[in-house]
Design an enzyme around this catalytic site. Sequence first.
Site, PDB file in Angstrom:
ATOM      1  NE  ARG A  37      -3.969   2.010   2.401  1.00  0.00           N
ATOM      2  CZ  ARG A  37      -4.112   2.995   3.281  1.00  0.00           C
ATOM      3  NH1 ARG A  37      -3.256   3.130   4.278  1.00  0.00           N
ATOM      4  NH2 ARG A  37      -5.106   3.853   3.173  1.00  0.00           N
ATOM      5  CB  ILE A  63      -5.378   5.839  -0.862  1.00  0.00           C
ATOM      6  CG1 ILE A  63      -5.309   4.301  -0.868  1.00  0.00           C
ATOM      7  CG2 ILE A  63      -4.599   6.410   0.304  1.00  0.00           C
ATOM      8  CD1 ILE A  63      -3.899   3.737  -1.060  1.00  0.00           C
ATOM      9  CB  SER A  64     -10.665   3.737   0.619  1.00  0.00           C
ATOM     10  OG  SER A  64     -11.550   4.434  -0.210  1.00  0.00           O
ATOM     11  CD  GLN A  65     -10.945   3.356   8.101  1.00  0.00           C
ATOM     12  OE1 GLN A  65     -11.819   4.177   7.817  1.00  0.00           O
ATOM     13  NE2 GLN A  65     -10.917   2.704   9.237  1.00  0.00           N
TER      14      GLN A  65
END
Length: 213
Positions: A37, A63-65
């Site tokens: 990530r 960028i999503s959790q």
Amino acid sequence: MKDTFRHQGKRQHLVEILKEKGIADQRVLTAIGKIPRHLFMDSSFEDHAYQDKAFPIAADQTISQPYTVAFQTELLAVEPGHQVLEIGTGSGYQTAVLCELGARVYSIERQQELFKKTKLFLQKLGYRPKYLSFGDGYKGLPLYAPFDRAIVTAGAPYVPKPLLAQLKIGGKLVIPVGDDPQIMTLFTRKSATEFEREEFGEFRFVPLLEDKN
């Protein structure tokens, strides 16, 4: 572009956090444990990449959790070979998760800057979605329909009818619906005209934008 043992250790810690928060699908957890990530983020955030938090990326997007990515992916119940429509390519992180699960991914991004950057970046990492498109996610990709699954990674003020129309019978759409916060919603297509709707609590996403190009 380095992925060190330190990064890998942090990823395994993140997987444990996601398990504690209720993510049970081992294939989803394995995918998140595998994908670097930190490489999908601005280098200034690298030290925080494996915290369970959202972070800014280019073009005022995020960028999503990781929990949100895992939760949406678990709801989607992707099987290898499934044809999956993704609305909002963004950083490409969710795209990579779907690729790891063996999906044939068709993804749309409507920020030109992100689209160009992410297309090159995914190739460098070895992820090969079937089709990446610059366009309006509200319209889906009728040319490649029907899809086994569809996922929207931004907050939709309403459910776009083309996305439901482009599902196979038995297909699923996972979409956060509403203004702020959104309700995570799962639609399952039961017939040509009938859809089952289930709701799974509140989440926060950047808005899904339309008609920009």
